[in-house]
Design a protein around this motif. Sequence first.
Motif, mmCIF file in Angstrom:
data_model
loop_
_atom_site.group_PDB
_atom_site.id
_atom_site.type_symbol
_atom_site.label_atom_id
_atom_site.label_comp_id
_atom_site.label_asym_id
_atom_site.label_seq_id
_atom_site.Cartn_x
_atom_site.Cartn_y
_atom_site.Cartn_z
ATOM 1 N N LEU A 34 -11.405 -6.954 13.775
ATOM 2 C CA LEU A 34 -12.293 -7.717 12.893
ATOM 3 C C LEU A 34 -11.661 -9.069 12.549
ATOM 4 O O LEU A 34 -12.315 -10.114 12.616
ATOM 5 N N ARG A 37 -11.948 -11.749 15.164
ATOM 6 C CA ARG A 37 -13.271 -12.261 15.541
ATOM 7 C C ARG A 37 -13.509 -13.650 14.955
ATOM 8 O O ARG A 37 -13.129 -13.924 13.811
ATOM 9 N N THR A 111 -15.739 -7.386 4.748
ATOM 10 C CA THR A 111 -17.032 -7.875 5.241
ATOM 11 C C THR A 111 -17.981 -8.039 4.056
ATOM 12 O O THR A 111 -19.175 -7.863 4.180
ATOM 13 N N TYR A 121 -21.214 -10.242 6.137
ATOM 14 C CA TYR A 121 -21.288 -10.371 7.589
ATOM 15 C C TYR A 121 -22.650 -9.861 8.044
ATOM 16 O O TYR A 121 -23.194 -8.924 7.459
ATOM 17 N N GLU A 125 -22.798 -8.569 13.891
ATOM 18 C CA GLU A 125 -21.468 -9.117 14.180
ATOM 19 C C GLU A 125 -20.390 -8.034 14.171
ATOM 20 O O GLU A 125 -19.323 -8.213 14.748
ATOM 21 N N VAL A 126 -20.686 -6.941 13.475
ATOM 22 C CA VAL A 126 -19.634 -5.929 13.278
ATOM 23 C C VAL A 126 -20.103 -4.500 13.534
ATOM 24 O O VAL A 126 -19.364 -3.556 13.266
ATOM 25 N N LEU A 129 -17.815 -2.148 15.325
ATOM 26 C CA LEU A 129 -16.645 -1.712 14.551
ATOM 27 C C LEU A 129 -17.050 -0.647 13.531
ATOM 28 O O LEU A 129 -16.309 0.323 13.304
#
Length: 156
Positions: A34, A37, A111, A121, A125-126, A129
């Motif tokens: 993370l 990124r 986040t 976020y 985008e995540v 994860l």
Amino acid sequence: MGLGVGVCRGAGCMNQKEQIAKAIQEVSSVYQELAARPIERNCIARTECCQFKLTGKTPYLTRGEALLAAKAWRATGRKKIAPRDDGVCPMLDMPSGKCLIYANRPFACRTHFCAAAGGPYARREVVDLIRRLEVIDEQLGGDGPSPLPDAIARAL
Ligand code: SF4
């Protein structure tokens, strides 16, 4: 904390200690990915988001995240979480105003919804994860994310 059942039976199976160590390592690797990124954020540790009553939001942790946070908490020399009724995260030191587990803070703290740091976020985008954290949770026999104070207290 009780993981309940072992991973499997027979040679080559992980014992509970190994399983926890592996989970903690995997969660750390999710956090590292993370951080690597190229998503622009600027957390300057204002700690407003650590005051759950103020924000009306409490971070939720998967079991692997809770195990890592509990390990970081124990590394500070503490064994228990003191109950708080002021709606402030128990990991936040007062009066220094510092997160005592900042390097290992949970995914939601990274986040977060802090407007000053750039807002939340985007899930896209995540999401990969998040999925990895969910898989780790499943492997540990977890039952999904739970509020930070409960999750860490159970993992201690
Ligand atoms: S774990 Fe740390 S960063 Fe997260 S809410 Fe608590 S004090 Fe804040």
